[in-house]
Design a protein around this motif. Structure first.
Motif, short mmCIF file in Angstrom:
data_model
loop_
_atom_site.label_atom_id
_atom_site.label_comp_id
_atom_site.label_asym_id
_atom_site.label_seq_id
_atom_site.Cartn_x
_atom_site.Cartn_y
_atom_site.Cartn_z
N ARG A 246 0.83 -1.22 0.00
CA ARG A 246 0.00 0.00 0.00
C ARG A 246 0.86 1.26 0.00
O ARG A 246 0.63 2.20 -0.76
N LEU A 247 1.87 1.27 0.87
CA LEU A 247 2.77 2.43 0.94
C LEU A 247 3.47 2.65 -0.40
O LEU A 247 3.56 3.78 -0.89
N ARG A 248 3.99 1.56 -0.97
CA ARG A 248 4.73 1.69 -2.22
C ARG A 248 3.83 2.19 -3.34
O ARG A 248 4.24 3.07 -4.13
N ASN A 249 2.60 1.66 -3.43
CA ASN A 249 1.66 2.12 -4.46
C ASN A 249 1.33 3.59 -4.29
O ASN A 249 1.26 4.35 -5.27
N GLU A 250 1.14 4.00 -3.04
CA GLU A 250 0.82 5.41 -2.76
C GLU A 250 2.02 6.30 -3.12
O GLU A 250 1.86 7.37 -3.70
N TRP A 251 3.21 5.85 -2.76
CA TRP A 251 4.42 6.61 -3.08
C TRP A 251 4.59 6.74 -4.59
O TRP A 251 4.90 7.82 -5.10
N GLU A 252 4.42 5.65 -5.32
CA GLU A 252 4.60 5.70 -6.77
C GLU A 252 3.60 6.65 -7.41
O GLU A 252 3.95 7.39 -8.35
N TYR A 253 2.36 6.68 -6.91
CA TYR A 253 1.36 7.61 -7.42
C TYR A 253 1.77 9.06 -7.14
O TYR A 253 1.74 9.92 -8.04
N LEU A 254 2.17 9.35 -5.90
CA LEU A 254 2.54 10.72 -5.53
C LEU A 254 3.84 11.15 -6.20
O LEU A 254 4.00 12.31 -6.59
N ALA A 255 4.76 10.21 -6.34
CA ALA A 255 6.03 10.52 -7.01
C ALA A 255 5.79 10.90 -8.46
O ALA A 255 6.42 11.83 -8.99
N HIS A 256 4.88 10.18 -9.12
CA HIS A 256 4.55 10.51 -10.50
C HIS A 256 3.81 11.84 -10.57
O HIS A 256 4.09 12.67 -11.45
N LYS A 257 2.92 12.07 -9.63
CA LYS A 257 2.12 13.31 -9.61
C LYS A 257 3.01 14.54 -9.45
O LYS A 257 2.80 15.57 -10.11
N PHE A 258 4.02 14.45 -8.56
CA PHE A 258 4.85 15.61 -8.26
C PHE A 258 6.25 15.53 -8.87
O PHE A 258 7.11 16.37 -8.58
N SER A 259 6.49 14.52 -9.71
CA SER A 259 7.81 14.33 -10.36
C SER A 259 8.91 14.23 -9.30
O SER A 259 9.92 14.95 -9.35
N LEU A 260 8.74 13.32 -8.36
CA LEU A 260 9.68 13.17 -7.25
C LEU A 260 10.67 12.05 -7.52
O LEU A 260 10.36 11.08 -8.23
N THR A 261 11.84 12.17 -6.95
CA THR A 261 12.83 11.10 -6.99
C THR A 261 13.21 10.74 -5.56
O THR A 261 13.15 11.58 -4.66
N ALA A 262 13.62 9.50 -5.36
CA ALA A 262 13.95 9.02 -4.02
C ALA A 262 15.46 9.03 -3.80
O ALA A 262 16.25 8.99 -4.74
N MET A 263 15.84 9.09 -2.53
CA MET A 263 17.24 8.96 -2.15
C MET A 263 17.70 7.52 -2.36
O MET A 263 16.90 6.61 -2.58
N GLN A 264 19.00 7.33 -2.24
CA GLN A 264 19.54 5.98 -2.24
C GLN A 264 19.37 5.37 -0.85
O GLN A 264 19.67 6.01 0.17
N ARG A 265 18.88 4.15 -0.81
CA ARG A 265 18.68 3.47 0.47
C ARG A 265 19.99 3.38 1.26
O ARG A 265 19.99 3.46 2.49
N GLN A 266 21.09 3.23 0.54
CA GLN A 266 22.38 3.07 1.19
C GLN A 266 22.81 4.30 1.99
O GLN A 266 23.76 4.24 2.78
N THR A 267 22.13 5.41 1.80
CA THR A 267 22.46 6.63 2.55
C THR A 267 22.16 6.44 4.04
O THR A 267 22.82 7.04 4.89
N TRP A 268 21.19 5.57 4.33
CA TRP A 268 20.74 5.39 5.71
C TRP A 268 21.55 4.31 6.41
O TRP A 268 21.90 3.30 5.82
N ARG A 269 21.81 4.54 7.68
CA ARG A 269 22.58 3.57 8.46
C ARG A 269 21.64 2.78 9.38
O ARG A 269 20.80 3.35 10.08
N PHE A 270 21.77 1.46 9.32
CA PHE A 270 21.00 0.56 10.18
C PHE A 270 21.91 -0.22 11.12
O PHE A 270 21.51 -0.60 12.20
N LEU A 271 23.16 -0.44 10.67
CA LEU A 271 24.08 -1.31 11.41
C LEU A 271 24.34 -0.77 12.81
O LEU A 271 24.63 0.41 12.99
N ARG A 272 24.25 -1.65 13.78
CA ARG A 272 24.51 -1.36 15.20
C ARG A 272 23.54 -0.35 15.80
O ARG A 272 23.80 0.20 16.87
N LEU A 273 22.43 -0.10 15.13
CA LEU A 273 21.40 0.77 15.69
C LEU A 273 20.41 -0.06 16.51
O LEU A 273 20.06 -1.18 16.13
N ARG A 274 19.97 0.49 17.62
CA ARG A 274 18.86 -0.13 18.33
C ARG A 274 17.63 -0.01 17.43
O ARG A 274 17.44 1.02 16.76
N PRO A 275 16.78 -1.05 17.39
CA PRO A 275 15.60 -1.00 16.50
C PRO A 275 14.76 0.27 16.68
O PRO A 275 14.18 0.76 15.72
#
Length: 434
Positions: A246-275
């Motif tokens: 649902r989130l992905r479908n909504e994002w794809e619709y809004l991204a197309h509507k506003f001509s948006l681009t996403a960041m690279q997932r690798q920009t975010w750090r998960f390693l050694r983070l508390r959940p």
């Protein structure tokens, strides 16, 4: 070596013998001048008495006098007003662009200063100046702490003013970006700032009444819904999760509507983070806070007490994230409210500097005073370096004190910039017999 020469000139840590130019004229330093850290002579408007005559002008300092020509000062009119050239080695006569020949003086770094400097740089304990600091008067320590706190606040205000310019003059958008950066809590601060800078703030505002759409915009623009950037296990878990779809479908619709681009997932750090600190959780909390409108700048400026600010910043996650930390992997139910310690960090790193910067912009001294009052009212932060300074006798009584010590660590100790630190100054001028 040249930096040390600048240092002993600026602080007048000079030899006990009489100073003389290379041609034998006596030199008395009335005022070393204003230290210039930009282009041009090293010290402006120095006052010197040379052979009984008062001179007011600039002073240039080099390790070797031949460096004058290496740096092309002989061709730069900015050096025509140099009234004294100082070097530890005089190996050349110097001349200015207008043909004059300023007097030169040989100056050496006192051996004890050199030894102290090398000791500070080589020290493997923190802080390297602890013996000196433990002997300093309280007034000296308090004065430097106050200056450090003001310097840190000025740095944060300058960053906010840059965000205001980047957002076309919108203080609300700049405040959101500042809050977003603070939601990174150090580890992901840069990623959050990058994310906020490319988020279409005006378009998002049109969907503010729908938290689901805002969450789709927030997480989608962060690149966290892009399955092509997931590993096989992540992709399998996410694509089997109805909420993710649902989130992905909504994002794809809004991204197309506003001509948006996403960041690279690798920009975010998960390693050694508390959940609890995973970007998914922080973005959901931020989305809920944004939709509540409680943390708008217009709302925050009306908060008078610390309790009111804390209340305005309270937030939790959307229902899905109450039972998840990642897509497709259910966990025990937890509302995941922003902790009281996290809220205080948001106040320190976002609210206080914004109130100060905005108050300065509007010439509103009450807002600036409120910022200072909040900082003085908050408990001090706690980390290893603050505890080590406590062992030296410097105890952080409130957040203003801990911010000063953090500034001391990040801007001076970590960079080994003892030459600009007042504690370093007292360490440098110490003799073994004192």
């Amino acid at each position: 070596m040249e930096q040390l020469l600048h240092y002993i000139w600026k602080h007048r840590i000079l030899p006990l013998h009489e100073l003389r130019t290379t041609d034998g004229r006596a030199v008395e330093i009335i005022d070393p001048g204003l230290h210039n850290t930009h282009s041009g002579p090293d010290f402006f408007n120095a006052k010197l008495r040379i052979d009984g005559t008062m001179w007011v002008g600039n002073v240039e300092i080099h390790e070797r006098s031949a460096d004058w020509f290496m740096h092309s000062h002989d061709q730069d009119p900015a050096y025509n007003n140099v009234v004294l050239h100082v070097a530890s080695v005089i190996d050349a006569d110097v001349v200015t662009a207008d043909g004059s020949r300023p007097p030169q003086m040989e100056l050496h770094v006192p051996p004890y200063v050199m030894q102290n400097y090398r000791r500070l740089l080589a020290a493997d304990h923190y802080p390297p100046c602890r013996e000196t600091v433990m002997q300093l008067p309280r007034l000296t320590i308090h004065s430097w702490m106050s200056a450090l706190g003001a310097e840190r606040l000025a740095d944060k205000c300058a960053a906010i003013e840059q965000r205001v310019r980047a957002s076309g003059g919108s203080w609300e958008q700049a405040f959101f970006a500042t809050i977003a950066r603070s939601f990174g809590f150090g580890v992901n601060s840069e990623a959050f700032e990058q994310w906020a800078a490319q988020l279409p703030f005006m378009q998002v505002a049109h969907h503010r009444d729908d938290p689901f759409q805002v969450e789709a915009l927030f997480i989608g623009s962060a690149g966290l819904l892009d399955t092509s950037q997931m590993n096989e296990r992540q992709r399998a878990a996410a694509t089997a999760d109805p909420y993710f779809v649902r989130l992905r479908n909504e994002w794809e619709y809004l991204a197309h509507k506003f001509s948006l681009t996403a960041m690279q997932r690798q920009t975010w750090r998960f390693l050694r983070l508390r959940p609890q600190n995973f970007p998914y959780i922080r973005l959901s909390q931020l989305a809920q806070l944004y939709c509540s409108r409680n943390a708008d700048l217009s709302r925050i400026t009306t908060c008078i007490t610390l309790a009111e600010v804390r209340q305005a910043l309270q937030t939790a996650v959307s229902p899905y994230w109450q039972t998840h930390y990642t897509f497709g992997n259910a966990s025990r139910s937890n509302a995941k409210h922003l902790s009281s310690a996290s809220i205080d960090l948001l106040i320190i790193n976002a609210v206080v500097p914004m109130l100060h910067a905005y108050g300065n912009h509007r010439k509103d001294e009450h807002l600036m005073a409120r910022a200072n009052d909040l900082l003085m009212s908050l408990p001090p932060e706690d980390n290893t370096h603050i505890r080590l300074w406590q062992e030296c006798g410097i105890t952080a009584e409130n957040a203003a004190d801990s911010q000063s010590l953090i500034q001391l660590h990040t801007r001076y100790c970590e960079r080994k910039d003892c030459l600009r630190c007042r504690f370093g100054y007292h360490s440098m001028k110490r003799r073994k017999d004192t």
